[in-house]
Design an enzyme around this catalytic site. Structure first.
Site, PDB file in Angstrom:
ATOM      1  N   LYS A 112      26.762 -40.021 -52.349  1.00 33.19           N
ATOM      2  CA  LYS A 112      25.424 -39.740 -52.872  1.00 33.19           C
ATOM      3  C   LYS A 112      24.466 -39.340 -51.756  1.00 33.19           C
ATOM      4  O   LYS A 112      23.648 -38.451 -51.934  1.00 33.19           O
ATOM      5  CB  LYS A 112      24.861 -40.955 -53.625  1.00 33.19           C
ATOM      6  CG  LYS A 112      25.469 -41.131 -55.001  1.00 33.19           C
ATOM      7  CD  LYS A 112      24.596 -42.043 -55.847  1.00 33.19           C
ATOM      8  CE  LYS A 112      25.196 -42.214 -57.234  1.00 33.19           C
ATOM      9  NZ  LYS A 112      24.496 -43.216 -58.041  1.00 33.19           N
ATOM     10  N   LYS A 196      34.957 -37.244 -61.206  1.00 31.96           N
ATOM     11  CA  LYS A 196      34.724 -38.062 -62.409  1.00 31.96           C
ATOM     12  C   LYS A 196      33.571 -37.471 -63.227  1.00 31.96           C
ATOM     13  O   LYS A 196      32.686 -36.793 -62.671  1.00 31.96           O
ATOM     14  CB  LYS A 196      34.456 -39.515 -62.033  1.00 31.96           C
ATOM     15  CG  LYS A 196      33.128 -39.730 -61.396  1.00 31.96           C
ATOM     16  CD  LYS A 196      32.644 -41.162 -61.453  1.00 31.96           C
ATOM     17  CE  LYS A 196      31.207 -41.143 -60.962  1.00 31.96           C
ATOM     18  NZ  LYS A 196      30.439 -42.285 -60.964  1.00 31.96           N
ATOM     19  N   LYS A 199      26.954 -38.840 -65.454  1.00 30.43           N
ATOM     20  CA  LYS A 199      25.762 -38.505 -66.235  1.00 30.43           C
ATOM     21  C   LYS A 199      24.698 -37.816 -65.397  1.00 30.43           C
ATOM     22  O   LYS A 199      23.821 -37.152 -65.925  1.00 30.43           O
ATOM     23  CB  LYS A 199      25.194 -39.748 -66.927  1.00 30.43           C
ATOM     24  CG  LYS A 199      24.772 -40.882 -66.007  1.00 30.43           C
ATOM     25  CD  LYS A 199      24.088 -41.972 -66.809  1.00 30.43           C
ATOM     26  CE  LYS A 199      24.571 -43.370 -66.530  1.00 30.43           C
ATOM     27  NZ  LYS A 199      24.428 -43.874 -65.170  1.00 30.43           N
TER      28      LYS A 199
HETATM   29  P1  TYM Z   1      26.592 -46.268 -64.075  1.00 28.22           P
HETATM   30  O1  TYM Z   1      25.261 -46.345 -64.722  1.00 28.22           O
HETATM   31  O2  TYM Z   1      26.864 -45.097 -63.197  1.00 28.22           O
HETATM   32  O3  TYM Z   1      27.729 -46.283 -65.186  1.00 28.22           O
HETATM   33  C1  TYM Z   1      27.734 -47.231 -66.236  1.00 28.22           C
HETATM   34  C2  TYM Z   1      29.159 -47.694 -66.491  1.00 28.22           C
HETATM   35  O4  TYM Z   1      29.986 -46.584 -66.849  1.00 28.22           O
HETATM   36  C3  TYM Z   1      31.128 -46.529 -65.993  1.00 28.22           C
HETATM   37  N1  TYM Z   1      31.475 -45.115 -65.777  1.00 28.22           N
HETATM   38  C4  TYM Z   1      32.657 -44.571 -66.083  1.00 28.22           C
HETATM   39  N2  TYM Z   1      33.768 -45.086 -66.606  1.00 28.22           N
HETATM   40  C5  TYM Z   1      34.822 -44.249 -66.801  1.00 28.22           C
HETATM   41  N3  TYM Z   1      34.794 -42.918 -66.489  1.00 28.22           N
HETATM   42  C6  TYM Z   1      33.700 -42.364 -65.948  1.00 28.22           C
HETATM   43  N4  TYM Z   1      33.667 -41.078 -65.642  1.00 28.22           N
HETATM   44  C7  TYM Z   1      32.552 -43.191 -65.728  1.00 28.22           C
HETATM   45  N5  TYM Z   1      31.309 -42.969 -65.222  1.00 28.22           N
HETATM   46  C8  TYM Z   1      30.677 -44.159 -65.255  1.00 28.22           C
HETATM   47  C9  TYM Z   1      30.666 -47.190 -64.704  1.00 28.22           C
HETATM   48  O5  TYM Z   1      31.761 -47.650 -63.948  1.00 28.22           O
HETATM   49  C10 TYM Z   1      29.802 -48.300 -65.247  1.00 28.22           C
HETATM   50  O6  TYM Z   1      30.603 -49.397 -65.643  1.00 28.22           O
HETATM   51  N6  TYM Z   1      26.084 -49.513 -60.326  1.00 28.22           N
HETATM   52  C11 TYM Z   1      26.343 -49.377 -61.743  1.00 28.22           C
HETATM   53  C12 TYM Z   1      25.332 -50.073 -62.600  1.00 28.22           C
HETATM   54  C13 TYM Z   1      25.136 -51.522 -62.295  1.00 28.22           C
HETATM   55  C14 TYM Z   1      26.006 -52.592 -62.636  1.00 28.22           C
HETATM   56  C15 TYM Z   1      25.359 -53.762 -62.173  1.00 28.22           C
HETATM   57  C16 TYM Z   1      27.250 -52.642 -63.261  1.00 28.22           C
HETATM   58  C17 TYM Z   1      24.052 -52.065 -61.670  1.00 28.22           C
HETATM   59  N7  TYM Z   1      24.173 -53.405 -61.602  1.00 28.22           N
HETATM   60  C18 TYM Z   1      25.953 -55.021 -62.345  1.00 28.22           C
HETATM   61  C19 TYM Z   1      27.832 -53.917 -63.424  1.00 28.22           C
HETATM   62  C20 TYM Z   1      27.191 -55.076 -62.975  1.00 28.22           C
HETATM   63  C21 TYM Z   1      26.303 -47.907 -62.109  1.00 28.22           C
HETATM   64  O7  TYM Z   1      25.716 -47.111 -61.439  1.00 28.22           O
HETATM   65  O8  TYM Z   1      26.910 -47.603 -63.308  1.00 28.22           O
END
Ligand code: TYM
Length: 334
Positions: A112, A196, A199
């Site tokens: 990033k 991957k 969003k």
């Molecule tokens: P984020 O917002 O990018 O994504 C949310 C969740 O979706 C999963 N994900 C995917 N799974 C499968 N294939 C994909 N292409 C894909 N893209 C995203 C992510 O793994 C996530 O589970 N840092 C985290 C948010 C967060 C969090 C936390 C998660 C902040 N605090 C505490 C768990 C516990 C994030 O950016 O996810």
């Protein structure tokens, strides 16, 4: 004892079918067997530039999508990260138990930060805020996609380090709940199956958003890249594009990869893609309908207010205990 589950989703773009298959779908399953907290992590989104109006709207929309996907606010706690200030406070305390070296090794930070003109300190310390989210709730299990694995390992390392320092279990050491790739742990970009699905991607053509209308879904699947040859079978290495489409098909239709392979033996990509689009449209249709219902003024706001009430005392109990062990003065209430 019922186990406790915590997970978060950033309101940093339009949620994709990757988020749904990798994470949200599992949230809805876990709510029946565990005490669940699902959080819209708005503070995380601030680590890169956001338009304030868009962030506001997306934060509400992510909460609506949680519920539209099947999270039942009577079973699970749905809330906004910034509504529980203990997250930011805990993050600071944990930063003082984290090392610059370990944060520098985070692959998501490296990726990033290389795309940003200016890199904020928040982007660097982001995984510590994530550790704070998890550790505040004495979480047993964290359902996430594969891309969060390294961040979760860091959360575990920090928890173990603090517990060792005080010779006491201040924090539960959380376990990851990460589906394998064929179960949705890593859904790939439709235009580039080596990346991957994300969003926050600049080009949305490779993403299927949960709220995409049927014609956009059909168009995106029709123009999804494919591999050489015409056969449809699962081979992550040599048929990365088709393998990804097969996983999406399998999870949206509850058919195994073998069943899909048999069904399309000898029929080529055209029919497969047409049927896949239909399966995806039908999976998302009920979610989109519920989303509309949840867009009536006041509905999601009431759910979030209730969620904050349940989450905050849990977070404060951990925060105050840690503050005490660190030697910080308790609040002097008169
Ligand atoms: P984020 O917002 O990018 O994504 C949310 C969740 O979706 C999963 N994900 C995917 N799974 C499968 N294939 C994909 N292409 C894909 N893209 C995203 C992510 O793994 C996530 O589970 N840092 C985290 C948010 C967060 C969090 C936390 C998660 C902040 N605090 C505490 C768990 C516990 C994030 O950016 O996810």
């Amino acid at each position: 004892m019922v186990k406790r589950v915590f997970s978060g989703v950033q309101p940093s773009g339009s949620l994709t079918i990757g988020n749904y298959l990798g994470a949200l779908r599992n949230f809805t399953k876990l709510q029946h067997e565990a005490e669940c907290l699902f959080c819209v992590v708005d503070l995380h989104a601030l680590t890169v530039p956001q338009d304030p109006k868009e962030l506001y709207q997306r934060t509400l929309d992510v909460a609506r999508i949680f519920v539209a996907c099947g999270i039942d606010p009577k079973l699970a706690t749905v809330f906004i990260q910034s509504h529980v200030p203990a997250h930011a406070e805990m993050s600071w305390l944990l930063e003082c138990s984290s090392y610059v070296g370990e944060l520098r090794r985070m692959t998501q930070y490296k990726e990033k930060s290389s795309k940003q003109e200016v890199v904020t300190a928040g982007l660097f310390t982001y995984p510590v805020l994530m550790a704070a989210d998890i550790l505040l709730y004495q979480t047993d299990e964290v359902p996430v996609g594969e891309d969060q694995k390294q961040h979760l390992e860091l959360a575990r390392d920090i928890a173990i380090r603090v517990n060792n320092r005080f010779d006491e279990e201040i924090f539960k050491v959380p376990e990851p709940y990460i589906p394998p790739k064929i179960a949705g742990g890593r859904i790939m970009n439709l235009q580039d199956p080596t990346e991957k699905m994300s969003k926050s991607a600049e080009n949305p053509r490779g993403n299927i958003a949960i709220l995409d209308p049927p014609d956009a879904i059909q168009q995106k699947i029709r123009s999804a890249v494919t591999d050489s040859g015409r056969e449809i079978y699962y081979d992550e290495e040599n048929k990365a594009a088709i393998s990804n489409l097969m996983v999406i098909y399998s999870l949206c239709s509850d058919q195994s990869l073998e069943e899909i392979q048999e069904r399309y033996a000898g029929s080529g990509y055209g029919q497969f893609k047409k049927d896949l689009a239909e399966v995806v449209v039908e999976t998302l249709r009920p979610i989109q309908e519920r989303f509309e219902e949840l867009s009536r003024p006041g509905v999601i706001e009431a759910i979030l207010a209730q969620g904050r009430k349940k989450a905050e005392p849990l977070a404060l109990a951990t925060l105050e205990r840690f503050q005490d062990r660190l030697g910080l003065l308790p609040l002097l209430r008169s």
